[in-house]
Structure formats: structure tokens, C-alpha cells
Design a protein around this motif. Sequence first.
Motif, mmCIF file in Angstrom:
data_model
loop_
_atom_site.group_PDB
_atom_site.id
_atom_site.type_symbol
_atom_site.label_atom_id
_atom_site.label_comp_id
_atom_site.label_asym_id
_atom_site.label_seq_id
_atom_site.Cartn_x
_atom_site.Cartn_y
_atom_site.Cartn_z
ATOM 1 N N VAL A 137 -1.986 12.385 1.211
ATOM 2 C CA VAL A 137 -2.928 11.273 1.321
ATOM 3 C C VAL A 137 -3.770 11.485 2.570
ATOM 4 C CG1 VAL A 137 -3.200 8.780 1.603
ATOM 5 C CG2 VAL A 137 -1.347 9.678 0.170
ATOM 6 N N PHE A 147 0.958 4.371 -2.729
ATOM 7 C CA PHE A 147 0.737 5.779 -2.419
ATOM 8 C C PHE A 147 1.942 6.658 -2.750
ATOM 9 C CE2 PHE A 147 -2.583 4.776 1.057
ATOM 10 C CZ PHE A 147 -3.629 5.170 0.237
ATOM 11 N N GLU A 166 0.832 -1.203 0.000
ATOM 12 C CA GLU A 166 0.000 0.000 0.000
ATOM 13 C C GLU A 166 0.866 1.253 0.000
ATOM 14 O OE1 GLU A 166 -3.799 1.225 2.610
ATOM 15 O OE2 GLU A 166 -1.887 1.680 3.575
ATOM 16 N N PRO A 193 -4.681 4.490 -5.835
ATOM 17 C CA PRO A 193 -4.029 5.383 -4.878
ATOM 18 C C PRO A 193 -4.398 6.843 -5.114
ATOM 19 C CG PRO A 193 -2.442 4.489 -6.457
ATOM 20 C CD PRO A 193 -3.714 3.739 -6.637
ATOM 21 N N GLU A 210 -15.604 -0.304 0.899
ATOM 22 C CA GLU A 210 -14.399 0.463 1.229
ATOM 23 C C GLU A 210 -14.085 1.477 0.139
ATOM 24 O OE1 GLU A 210 -13.202 0.285 4.237
ATOM 25 O OE2 GLU A 210 -14.708 -1.270 4.560
ATOM 26 N N MET A 225 -14.406 5.872 0.290
ATOM 27 C CA MET A 225 -13.264 6.760 0.052
ATOM 28 C C MET A 225 -13.463 7.650 -1.170
ATOM 29 S SD MET A 225 -9.948 4.428 1.046
ATOM 30 C CE MET A 225 -10.350 2.964 0.078
ATOM 31 N N ARG A 252 -7.725 7.004 4.899
ATOM 32 C CA ARG A 252 -7.810 5.982 3.866
ATOM 33 C C ARG A 252 -7.157 4.667 4.291
ATOM 34 N NH1 ARG A 252 -6.419 7.667 -2.145
ATOM 35 N NH2 ARG A 252 -7.206 5.526 -2.356
ATOM 36 N N SER A 253 -6.050 4.734 5.011
ATOM 37 C CA SER A 253 -5.293 3.523 5.306
ATOM 38 C C SER A 253 -5.574 2.999 6.705
ATOM 39 C CB SER A 253 -3.788 3.800 5.172
ATOM 40 O OG SER A 253 -3.034 2.712 5.662
ATOM 41 N N ARG A 280 -9.888 -2.607 2.293
ATOM 42 C CA ARG A 280 -9.581 -1.177 2.176
ATOM 43 C C ARG A 280 -8.196 -0.974 1.559
ATOM 44 N NH1 ARG A 280 -12.545 2.903 4.062
ATOM 45 N NH2 ARG A 280 -11.609 4.956 4.405
ATOM 46 N N VAL A 281 -7.245 -1.794 1.987
ATOM 47 C CA VAL A 281 -5.900 -1.698 1.419
ATOM 48 C C VAL A 281 -5.914 -2.062 -0.066
ATOM 49 C CG1 VAL A 281 -3.553 -2.604 1.523
ATOM 50 C CG2 VAL A 281 -4.790 -2.145 3.633
ATOM 51 N N ASN A 317 -7.090 0.786 -2.003
ATOM 52 C CA ASN A 317 -6.055 1.818 -2.080
ATOM 53 C C ASN A 317 -4.979 1.464 -3.093
ATOM 54 O OD1 ASN A 317 -7.087 3.634 -0.178
ATOM 55 N ND2 ASN A 317 -6.146 2.559 1.537
#
Length: 320
Positions: free
Chosen positions: A47, A31, A27, A179, A199, A203, A51-52, A171-172, A175
Motif C-alpha cells: 500500500v 487494506f 481502514e 482499497p 481525495e 489517489m 494514501r492513509s 480520504r479514509v 480508501n
Amino acid sequence: MNRLMPRGEYLYTYAYTEDEKELCGLETRSFFGAGHTGKIIKSKTAVDPDRSPFMKERIDILFEEEGLEEIVDRASAISMEGQTFKVIFVKINGEPEAEKTLYDEKRAVESRIGKVIQGKADMQKPDIVFGLLPYEGRWYFGRYQLAEPVWFRHQKKPKQYSTALSTRVARVVANIAAPEIEGVRAIDPCCGIGTVLVEGLSMGIDIVGRDVNPLVVVGSRENIAHFGLSGEVVHGPIAEATGQFDVAIIDMPYNLYTSATPADQLSILSHAHRIAEKLIVVTLDNLDSMIAEAGYAITDRCIAKKAGFSREVVVCHRAQ
């Protein structure tokens, strides 16, 4: 407030277990790019820390100095102009273990900086929080933002699926897929109960879902609506998906009701190539040869572990 000019640089702090290290690393690379590792990351990329699931805080750097005395001097130029404030000595920091500032000393440093800032301090509900963080031999001071664990609320879905990804992993994965959110169109063509969709939508990712199982499609729609989100979920195979997407996320089916044979897996990957430039595959099995046969090149990967159960997360782009 007398607004000191932000530098356009940020410090992020992370917390993860040893089992989560690889997933967090993937992740982080998504990003911030390769080379960013550890539990503190300095970057020019902004970021949202919400989010993370691994990101704990973000400091928007106002200034940095070699020593604490210089930080105190710079802080004396801040005028809050009616706004209240609070100063936090960030717990996760870059101090060497043998030189760690003790709790009482940290509170004393916070108080010392707070006393030179022109304004009223409020320890309970401040308008603005400032963060102080020593890192790599320098001291940093800036606007502080604590991450909110949004994903945690999503654990209580009205519809559950025993083999679905955890909300943290989902969620990851979202992302890693997107990103940068702006202008990105995503699809989850084997969405199951909608864990990744929830998720992603939460976001602000433009993501749609579909699945061959009509029951989970209904459940996915219910889960999305339960959290006040809005997103399209279609009943049908990826073969019927039309249009073009920037990225597809495929948690390869493997449960009792929608298991995929090797031929099915190859078909899913091939149809993903037809509609998406980038592909994220979550799989129990090594699918490298199938991914290559479908026309993708693997650009990054990791193992996501949990209580002895492992999935591989593979990042792919269309081969040139």
C-alpha cells in the motif's frame, strides 16, 4: 546498488488519536484484512503510505534477523554503486516500553550500520533511505518510505461546505471504498462540495460525482480543478445515474439545503443498490433497517469521532 532481493513483505507504522482509533481500524481492515491491529502492521500487501492519513512509514523488508549483530552483518553485503544512502532507526517500533532504545543509542546504531554499507552516506538528500525496525522480538531492515500528508494540502479548497467531511475522514472513506484501485469504478452520488472526490481522484481512483444541488456541483468542479485533478461531476439525483459501479460512497445529506427525509434516504440507498455492488454509507443516524430494506448486507462499520461530533461509517455489500 547490489540489489538484495525484496521479500514481498512490508512493515507499516501508524499514528492516531484515541478518537481516530475506530476509523483507522476500519481502514486497516480494508487494506490488510481482519486481524491486523496496532501501530505496526506486517503484511504482504503493498500500500502506498501516502494514501492513509494515519500511516507514517513503510519499510520494504530486505531481511530480518533475531538480533542487531546479524543485521549489521547482512548490511555489510550492500554495495550502493554510486548512490548515496541514509539509515533511520524508526521511531515508532515494537520495543517494549522498558527497553526503549534512547535517542543517542539509536543514532549510534544508525552510524554503525551506515559504516558497514559499501557507499557514501548523505544525511540531507540521500538517493536511498534504509529503515531499521525492531518488532515482535525480531529486527527488520529494508527500503524506507516516509508518508507524505497529501490530504493536508486539500484542506485549503477554494469552495468550502460547513457540513462536509474533513479531508482526513474523506480520504479514509475513499480508501475503505477502494482499497485496491486497479479496475475499480466508484461513484459519489451525493458528492456535495467534492471532498471525497478530491481525495479519491488524487489517489488515482476512477470516481465520478453527482449532486442535486447545482451550486455545490459548480463548487465541486472548482475544487477538483484547483488541485489539478480531472473528474466528472453531474447535476442530478442518484435516480438518474446509469451504468454499473463497483462501489458507491454516500455521505447521507443532512444539511439545510439538501436534507433527506427517511423516504429520500431509502430511495437513495435503493438506487445505490441498482448501480453498485458495494456501498459505503456515512451517516449521523442509524440506517441499518433501511440498508437491509434496500438489499444490502452490512459487513463492517465504525464510528468516526471529532470533537464530540460523531458519524457512522458503514460498509455494505449486496445481499445474496
